[in-house]
Motif scaffolding. Structure first.
Motif, PDB file in Angstrom:
ATOM      1  N   GLY A 149       0.723  -1.441   0.013  1.00 43.72           N
ATOM      2  CA  GLY A 149       0.185   0.077   0.167  1.00 43.72           C
ATOM      3  C   GLY A 149       1.032   1.360  -0.058  1.00 43.72           C
ATOM      4  N   LEU A 150       0.523   2.378  -0.832  1.00 44.35           N
ATOM      5  CA  LEU A 150       0.817   3.603  -0.823  1.00 44.35           C
ATOM      6  C   LEU A 150       0.059   4.676  -0.599  1.00 44.35           C
ATOM      7  N   SER A 151       0.487   5.822  -0.327  1.00 43.17           N
ATOM      8  CA  SER A 151      -0.542   6.914  -0.141  1.00 43.17           C
ATOM      9  C   SER A 151      -0.227   7.518  -1.646  1.00 43.17           C
ATOM     10  N   GLY A 152      -1.520   7.605  -2.358  1.00 41.90           N
ATOM     11  CA  GLY A 152      -1.605   8.553  -3.421  1.00 41.90           C
ATOM     12  C   GLY A 152      -1.526  10.111  -3.156  1.00 41.90           C
ATOM     13  N   ILE A 162      -3.544   3.978  -2.483  1.00 39.13           N
ATOM     14  CA  ILE A 162      -3.431   3.144  -3.528  1.00 39.13           C
ATOM     15  C   ILE A 162      -2.440   2.049  -3.186  1.00 39.13           C
ATOM     16  N   THR A 163      -2.591   1.179  -4.670  1.00 38.56           N
ATOM     17  CA  THR A 163      -1.132   0.087  -4.396  1.00 38.56           C
ATOM     18  C   THR A 163      -0.271   0.369  -5.358  1.00 38.56           C
ATOM     19  N   GLU A 266       9.194   5.849   0.999  1.00 36.55           N
ATOM     20  CA  GLU A 266       8.447   4.754   0.334  1.00 36.55           C
ATOM     21  C   GLU A 266       9.441   3.618  -0.433  1.00 36.55           C
ATOM     22  N   VAL A 267      10.646   4.187  -0.737  1.00 36.91           N
ATOM     23  CA  VAL A 267      11.484   3.322  -1.493  1.00 36.91           C
ATOM     24  C   VAL A 267      12.895   3.662  -1.405  1.00 36.91           C
ATOM     25  N   HIS A 350       9.821  -0.593   1.227  1.00 39.32           N
ATOM     26  CA  HIS A 350       9.729  -0.986   2.715  1.00 39.32           C
ATOM     27  C   HIS A 350       8.588  -0.471   3.477  1.00 39.32           C
ATOM     28  N   VAL A 351       7.749  -0.375   2.439  1.00 38.41           N
ATOM     29  CA  VAL A 351       6.465   0.415   3.072  1.00 38.41           C
ATOM     30  C   VAL A 351       5.470  -0.892   3.368  1.00 38.41           C
TER      31      VAL A 351
END
Length: 351
Positions: A149-152, A162-163, A266-267, A350-351
């Protein structure tokens, strides 16, 4: 800084592309121009325009010919193009009996443009192969990490979740379209050039179509019903394709650079760039270079569009502008594909 960043002793490691760059060396250009003359003679003999023994003699003489690009520097400064001096040397190598059959019915632009088309076709094959590799790499990344999962973000502000798969799909889809564009534009762009003095093939008489088609077939280029001496939309189209590829990869680079910011985290980019002042830093060098190359190709495309304006039946000014701009665009696009492949392999989520 350097006037030749793409083949600079150390900047080339960052911005260059040896495989694509090899297509644009003077030696590669000269070799293809010599091949053009041999295949032209063969096509003309087949069409009955020159004796068969002349074509055989030309092929034999040119097969063993060794030419040094540096030897043409003075002649190009004088004539503006290499071909008058090249033809003089080729005719001397063939000898007095059949030398006059060399370059029959052709003009300098025919030789130079056809060489360019053959070399662009080779460069396009390299880039298309890398697009396939990039799509496969993104598919592998989506398969392995896509459920994260990420934050859009919209307009640089946090939006809905979002993914990672959703973001990767936005990187991948344009590359598929660029592959489709490449296949569709090939027959339009990679054409034989044969027009003679003013582009009407008058010097070839009734054999003109047969010679042009035979030459195209021998060289592996698309047939052209007329010369494109001043019809440069194919050149501009290929430049636009390069700018699209580099631009799409620039989007990937911009996203990765933002995702790698410390406050986002996020990365991480394995093996990222070090800092002379802050050893703890890991600069997103590859991601930044993708943005740079995207902006560079977009800027040069404007210049290539200016080169669409060829005066009357030939333009030395617009034609020379193409020589200065197009190779840089193609090598920059190659560097973008190379850098993107390395960057994707280095991403650690690594999120």
């Amino acid at each position: 800084m350097s006037i030749a960043a793409f083949d600079h002793p150390f900047l080339a490691g960052l911005l260059g592309d040896a495989e694509v760059g090899a297509v644009f060396t003077a030696s590669a250009d000269l070799a293809v121009m010599v091949r053009f003359e041999a295949e032209l003679a063969a096509a003309e003999a087949e069409a009955g325009l020159i004796p068969a023994e002349a074509a055989t003699a030309i092929a034999a003489a040119l097969a063993d010919l060794r030419l040094d690009p540096a030897d043409f520097r003075g002649a190009v400064a004088r004539d503006g193009v290499i071909v008058p001096e090249l033809v003089r040397r080729l005719r001397a190598a063939v000898g007095p009996v059949h030398g006059a059959s060399v370059h029959k019915g052709a003009t300098s632009q025919d030789v130079i443009d056809t060489s360019l088309m053959l070399r662009l076709k080779s460069a396009a094959a390299i880039l298309e192969r890398r697009l396939e590799a990039l799509i496969a790499a993104l598919d592998g990344l989506a398969s392995a990490e896509g459920s994260r999962g990420l934050s859009g973000h919209t307009r640089m502000q946090r939006a809905r979740p979002i993914t990672l798969a959703h973001k990767i799909a936005g990187w991948r889809a344009p590359l598929e379209r660029h592959r489709a564009r490449a296949a569709e534009m090939g027959p339009r762009v990679f054409r034989v050039q044969l027009g003679g003095a003013v582009g009407d093939r008058a010097e070839l008489g009734s054999a003109a179509a047969a010679v042009a088609d035979g030459l195209a077939d021998r060289l592996g280029l698309a047939r052209a019903p007329r010369a494109f001496h001043v019809e440069r939309d194919g050149i501009a189209e290929f430049g636009h394709w390069c700018a699209l590829v580099a631009g799409s990869l620039g989007k990937l680079g911009a996203d990765v650079a933002l995702m790698a910011q410390n406050e986002i985290g996020e990365v991480r980019i394995a093996g990222g760039g070090g800092s002379s002042a802050m050893p703890e830093k890991c600069n997103p060098v590859g991601a930044e270079i993708l943005v740079t190359l995207a902006r560079f190709t977009a800027t040069l495309q404007s210049g290539l569009d200016h080169a669409l304006v060829h005066e009357n039946e030939r333009s030395g000014a617009a034609w020379t502008l193409e020589w200065m701009i197009l190779p840089q665009m193609v090598v920059a696009t190659g560097a973008a594909t190379r850098t993107a492949l390395d960057l994707i392999a280095a991403l650690r989520f690594h999120v």
